[in-house]
Scaffold this active site. Structure first.
Site, PDB file in Angstrom:
ATOM      1  N   GLY D  14      19.519  46.227  27.159  1.00 30.35           N
ATOM      2  CA  GLY D  14      18.578  45.327  27.838  1.00 30.35           C
ATOM      3  C   GLY D  14      19.260  44.077  28.357  1.00 30.35           C
ATOM      4  O   GLY D  14      20.478  43.918  28.244  1.00 30.35           O
ATOM      5  N   VAL D  16      19.080  40.895  27.345  1.00 31.42           N
ATOM      6  CA  VAL D  16      19.701  40.049  26.330  1.00 31.42           C
ATOM      7  C   VAL D  16      20.877  40.783  25.689  1.00 31.42           C
ATOM      8  O   VAL D  16      21.929  40.202  25.430  1.00 31.42           O
ATOM      9  CB  VAL D  16      18.661  39.602  25.280  1.00 31.42           C
ATOM     10  CG1 VAL D  16      19.334  38.835  24.144  1.00 31.42           C
ATOM     11  CG2 VAL D  16      17.591  38.740  25.936  1.00 31.42           C
ATOM     12  N   CYS D 149      13.269  31.268  23.997  1.00 29.73           N
ATOM     13  CA  CYS D 149      14.149  30.561  24.926  1.00 29.73           C
ATOM     14  C   CYS D 149      13.597  29.207  25.357  1.00 29.73           C
ATOM     15  O   CYS D 149      14.342  28.234  25.516  1.00 29.73           O
ATOM     16  CB  CYS D 149      14.415  31.419  26.165  1.00 29.73           C
ATOM     17  SG  CYS D 149      12.943  32.048  26.972  1.00 29.73           S
ATOM     18  N   SER D 179      14.585  35.610  34.618  1.00 30.10           N
ATOM     19  CA  SER D 179      15.413  36.374  33.684  1.00 30.10           C
ATOM     20  C   SER D 179      14.841  36.311  32.273  1.00 30.10           C
ATOM     21  O   SER D 179      15.176  37.148  31.432  1.00 30.10           O
ATOM     22  CB  SER D 179      16.857  35.860  33.699  1.00 30.10           C
ATOM     23  OG  SER D 179      16.915  34.492  33.361  1.00 30.10           O
ATOM     24  N   GLY D 180      13.958  35.373  32.012  1.00 34.02           N
ATOM     25  CA  GLY D 180      13.309  35.317  30.717  1.00 34.02           C
ATOM     26  C   GLY D 180      12.363  36.478  30.464  1.00 34.02           C
ATOM     27  O   GLY D 180      11.981  36.729  29.328  1.00 34.02           O
ATOM     28  N   HIS D 242      15.396  27.353  32.435  1.00 36.91           N
ATOM     29  CA  HIS D 242      14.019  26.917  32.247  1.00 36.91           C
ATOM     30  C   HIS D 242      13.954  25.395  32.361  1.00 36.91           C
ATOM     31  O   HIS D 242      14.743  24.674  31.754  1.00 36.91           O
ATOM     32  CB  HIS D 242      13.518  27.316  30.853  1.00 36.91           C
ATOM     33  CG  HIS D 242      13.223  28.780  30.710  1.00 36.91           C
ATOM     34  ND1 HIS D 242      13.344  29.703  31.725  1.00 36.91           N
ATOM     35  CD2 HIS D 242      12.765  29.498  29.624  1.00 36.91           C
ATOM     36  CE1 HIS D 242      12.993  30.902  31.285  1.00 36.91           C
ATOM     37  NE2 HIS D 242      12.656  30.808  30.020  1.00 36.91           N
ATOM     38  N   ASN D 327      18.160  29.895  29.768  1.00 42.39           N
ATOM     39  CA  ASN D 327      17.267  30.676  28.916  1.00 42.39           C
ATOM     40  C   ASN D 327      17.910  31.909  28.302  1.00 42.39           C
ATOM     41  O   ASN D 327      17.483  32.360  27.239  1.00 42.39           O
ATOM     42  CB  ASN D 327      16.012  31.079  29.690  1.00 42.39           C
ATOM     43  CG  ASN D 327      16.318  31.760  30.994  1.00 42.39           C
ATOM     44  OD1 ASN D 327      16.989  31.191  31.848  1.00 42.39           O
ATOM     45  ND2 ASN D 327      15.865  32.980  31.161  1.00 42.39           N
TER      46      ASN D 327
END
Lengths: 350, 350, 350, 350
Positions: D14, D16, D149, D179-180, D242, D327
């Protein structure tokens, strides 16, 4: 530190000038010794007059430097020019006349018969024009230019294909990033969520500069290559990285595999590949169906490699492919720095 | 109200289905009488099952309609198909067999020799294939298809140029909007601030459909036009509107002025221009150096006109130009509705 | 046609000026009779001097109009001012003195004690200041102003909540579209893929104008409302539509249901709701968890409604909610036109 | 190389997980020894199953690694968990039970009374909960979590302000990068040119996690801080970083200068600042009126610093300021890696 070559940057406050500042921060051979800009900025600190648009801050020490006027009295041996064309036209010869090695990113002198237009991996041998330049212009220094950002990303992969198969025809449609337009450049109301199918002067530059870069220097004269380029230039809402869709016609039609092999194997001439900023691979070939992409590929090898993908047959000419390269690294400041490194290596910086 | 023709929408919850719903809200001839979608959605209200991604809300009354299954028992005479190709391949013939007039936006049956692929202004006469279709397939209804969104915006301006000068060669590089990929379609992490130089299947569709649309129907058989198309398809981060950069080669080279005149004067055949959704000018030619632009031009004439600009000579072929058209209006739902209007006008809707 | 009121637009070539031109094209009461701009543009056609940044083209007939200087000799009874503040400060009084009804979108005279700052649904009764203005300034015409685009979208939903529950405290964080910055406005290199947490002067304007708009006029004097506004203004990379996240504190804490009811039921005063550009519902309340969204909601009711959503409790004050409104329709040109309609309806346009 | 601690990554494919892969490529203490993912991916190479969305390619050697199932038999001492919450809830305890040190980025166990939720600069002393965790759960390994985040970027600057002035109230409006939301995450049709004023669960997490992180551990029990957080969470069309607009209320009102001094001087506890990934300055304070900006500031100090700007008074509470942090670096993979470094330094990795 003391043994590094002192460098000046002309037009240091603009977008390309900022890239020079950023890229030269840790250069093994060069040291930023002078920042010069227009009258308006001269006499004030760089931090004061420069609207820094790169991430973060200027490198340590640079913000406090006093910006100097565009006069050939800088404590430098090489000057990088990021000046607008009209100003470059006047200022660069003054510096060359005063003995400076001028590595110009401006278009002002690119088409002059005695001024080399150089991409080291493509035509380092065109430096032979310098001798003629010095003689004709009676200047102890010299001017060397680097091509337009779009041309750069296109010609690097064209070079090995031309060598192997004899390039004749080029269709090129560009999708260019906004950073190519400088600052403030293109208004957000014009480009956000939009395509602008026009980049002033770009299509002509692409055609002309390709012929020069792929040409030969014979007895001090530059012969243009016999390549016809038909270009469509577009601006798209992305930050960095120019994408070019190419259809190519050759004397001898290569297979897709032959073309990929030639691109993959390309390293440029021996004297070039060991320069500090030279990429290990000037051309990276990606196999994925949806690459290269500017956001994911333009930073390859420090922004100095051109990424090529989608190499496939063309129903009209011979080959289709897509290139992505970084327009302000390889295509501007990074390209000029590589030129300067080449000049040092070849002994042109006394 | 009672005298309007009852319409069904197959695949009503997707992006193109939503466009059909939106465009048919105030149609003078048609009335949305049935919304159909996959098993998963059938039996629930449209408001419940549809993630409405157009501005605002669905038209009044539509949200409360119960979505039906994809079975040929809809209270409608014409059905618009916004189905995925694999499902369309199965479902559309069932409807045609049950007597419905199917106006399909799907690619499933586009290339079938007896299924017309129609842009009314370009090749309304290809409806002649319907007779053969009904005979060969033994169906009281019929299937008519509309082309791919990108092909549509390209072929409309190609038609008058082909008529006047004999089109032979087409270089086409597209810059396509994200709405062409449906919903959820392309991930924001893939396209935000990026270009994706690949749209699955698009390049082949552009070549094939251009030859079909510019071809002729002779004695019930469709003869493909002898046009070679070399395409590069790209996705760019804009919402609506496909831009295409074209270089064109002809039997007889037109001047730029001749080309502009032919494009400007084009109106399509007499029977078409009075249809409710037909644009007054199928082609608008703009003189500005930096137009057409998708955000500023794709809504021209209710999104049904193609805007052309930058008409200029091509160093390799004959002409270069840029087109912009709306990919989900002219290029999808709007195009199918215009086809349905043509079928009504020609007496195919009993 | 002949009976429509002749209108002039001051600053007709800028972004707000263009919106006036666009919105007045089909107005039932008003007719564009004069376009005025700075010296530089005067004497040339509107098409010549205006870089039209709206979709498509200027309305028919407008492009050929000759732009006039900013002098109070226009063939008009009402003038809309889209001038920069400094110029508005000088020019608007000259027009009022010459008898024109000036509906200004500029900030120049908004805070003057005898100049009404008006949103018709919110404080139409503040027009009572006009009498005082005419007396004090000895002008046969008048100046009426409309608030800042951000304030407008915030105060409309605050009004009914204030009436019902006694507004005391406002936390407001804005996410503002780039069109609010005019043209060329914010550079694409600054805002593409970025947030700029600063909009010059906006936070002060939001606080000040909210107090004025929610205040009362008593015996010809405007008393500011006792509301404390703490604002954070941000620019985000979207085209149109300002989003505001609000946390609100009241004298009497409403339940979420009470707040929604009050917002939903709001219609503004009787004399306003029938004006041509007045929205049927000045406030639309959406129930979805992820609305309002600028791209999907800012055009509601012709861009004249404010959409509210996510009404929920606030752990610190009483209520949280989110608003979206169109910054150049309701928030600029549309708001001024509604003001002009109100003035006509109330008999101020002789 | 041999002496580095072998690391496993759970959920390695994924977004992350990819960040963990990228950040650990050159880590001085850690070596990626195992990649694990769901059944679907297990048994194939990482290059095969991972749609790599970071720039360029996975680090050398990683693409060829065979992905393993999520079972506690990995050749690793520390495992980083980038699993979805529901899977993390099951899998992480199995690893802890089998003796692994689990550094989790998932929310699954964040709120468990005996699981530390850690930002090293903020509350390294909460590691004291591990003893209790091992006793209560009878596990030789352990689980340590890192916060959401958004909370991370907010709490780091809140910490020194809380220490100095006693934080009581927080208004927080976020502008969060796409992207969060992971991959494919938010559809481009939803977010391009739009704001989505909703991030599922974020507002509650921000309130809860802030109270935990600023709380104290007393005799093995975690006491929540008495801070009220009112949050508005928004998604905006930017890639990384962020932004949070904060209004803060304290026991003792600081001046702007006092607040800036406290933020600027913050270094975190002694044991933390020398960890390999710890930033030299956890908080950077910028003086410009229009900073911090996500695109220009989120990469500060390798993406591990939080940049603060626009520190000014608040008319309702005491202070307003804006923060920007990365983030997926500080706010996800980088934060968990820093936690692992802390655990190594404190002797928890046997």
């Amino acid at each position: 530190m003391n043994t590094r070559i002192p460098i000046g940057i002309l037009g240091a406050t603009g977008t390309v000038g900022q890239r020079f500042v950023q890229l030269l921060a840790d250069h093994p051979w060069f040291e930023v010794a002078a920042l010069a800009a227009s009258e308006r900025s001269a006499g004030r600190t760089y931090a004061d007059v420069c609207h820094w648009i790169m991430p973060g801050d200027p490198p340590p020490g640079v913000g406090e430097m006093i910006v100097r006027p565009l006069e050939p009295s800088l404590p430098a041996r090489i000057v990088f020019s990021a000046l607008p064309a009209a100003i470059a036209r006047e200022v660069e010869p003054l510096f060359a006349h005063a003995g400076y090695v001028v590595c110009s990113n401006a278009s002002a002198w690119r088409y002059e018969p005695n001024v080399p237009l150089i991409i080291p991996e493509v035509n380092a041998d065109h430096l032979a024009l310098i001798e003629r330049q010095r003689a004709e212009e009676d200047r102890p220094g010299l001017i060397v230019t680097s091509p337009n950002c779009t041309t750069t990303g296109m010609v690097i992969p064209l070079k090995p294909l031309d060598q192997a198969f004899g390039l004749q025809k080029v269709f090129a449609t560009t999708l260019q990033a906004i950073s190519g337009a400088g600052y403030p450049g293109i208004a957000s109301l014009d480009i956000l969520g939009n395509v602008v199918p026009h980049v002033g002067g770009e299509e002509k530059k692409m055609a002309r500069e390709t012929r020069l870069l792929l040409g030969r220097v014979v007895e001090g004269r530059r012969l243009e290559a016999d390549v016809v380029v038909s270009a469509h230039a577009n601006r798209v809402p992305i930050l960095d990285g120019h994408t070019i869709c190419l259809s190519l016609g050759f004397e001898r039609r290569p297979t897709v595999e032959e073309a990929i092999a030639v691109l993959t194997d390309f390293r440029g001439p021996a004297g070039v590949r060991d320069l500090p900023r030279a990429p290990e691979h000037p051309i990276l070939v990606r196999p994925e169906a949806d690459r290269p992409q500017p956001r994911r590929d333009c930073d390859a090898e420090g922004g100095m490699a051109v990424t090529v993908g989608r190499v496939r047959e063309c129903p009209l000419l011979d080959l289709r492919l897509v290139t992505v390269s970084h327009n302000t690294l390889r295509g501007a400041a990074g390209g000029s720095i590589l030129n300067a490194e080449l000049l040092v290596a070849k002994g042109y910086v006394g």
